[in-house]
Design a protein around this motif. Sequence first.
Motif: not given
Length: 219
Positions: A5-6, A38-39, A107-108, A112-114
């Motif tokens: 991630a970043t 990204r899960n 989650f939207e 997402a997810p962030v």
Amino acid sequence: MKPIATILTDFPEKFGIPRQSGIVEELEGKIIFEPPYRNADALRGLEQFSHLWLIWEFSANEEKPFSPTVRPPRLGGNTRMGVFATRSPFRPNRLGLSSVSLKHIDFECAQAPVIYVGGADLMNGTPIFDIKPYVQADVHEDARFGFTEQVAFAHLQVHIPEALAAQMGEKLPALVKVLENKPIPAYQSDPARIYGMAFAQKQIKFRVVGDTLEVIDII
């Protein structure tokens, strides 16, 4: 290892970033996962925790030969200590470790997810290698803190003219906390020197006179 991630923060440069995570809880970070990770299933249960460990890279550091000793800023930059007894960014492997608060998981949204975190001491765009929950076993009530107990964090009185403060909007509380913690090196004390710090898409110009930090311009 590959970044998973970043993190996006209000610091485009190293100067001014708090020297430890959690010092300025008002600082916000936004963790965006790389597509392979990204899960939502990978974060299942994470929202039950209040804090996280981030393992990341000092990606802005220049390559330097290994040195067994460094000069910690908290000791004025003049005393050498063993690199493994410090949090220096100049290490054999450029790995950083930060404890941050977990504010929210989106989650939207499109990416997402962030993960939204507080108290991050990372530069914008820093690669994240791993995320782990902060658990009860991480708390050691009888811990000793070595030479860091000898020197308290600086706490400056911050003066920002009202017209300048208005430019910062909702970012003002975080800026004040960052400035209170004396973002300049401990060994610098020239009251005539004007410093510039990039923060939240602004350039903050200030000077430090004694225990007072005066903001003279926000561009």
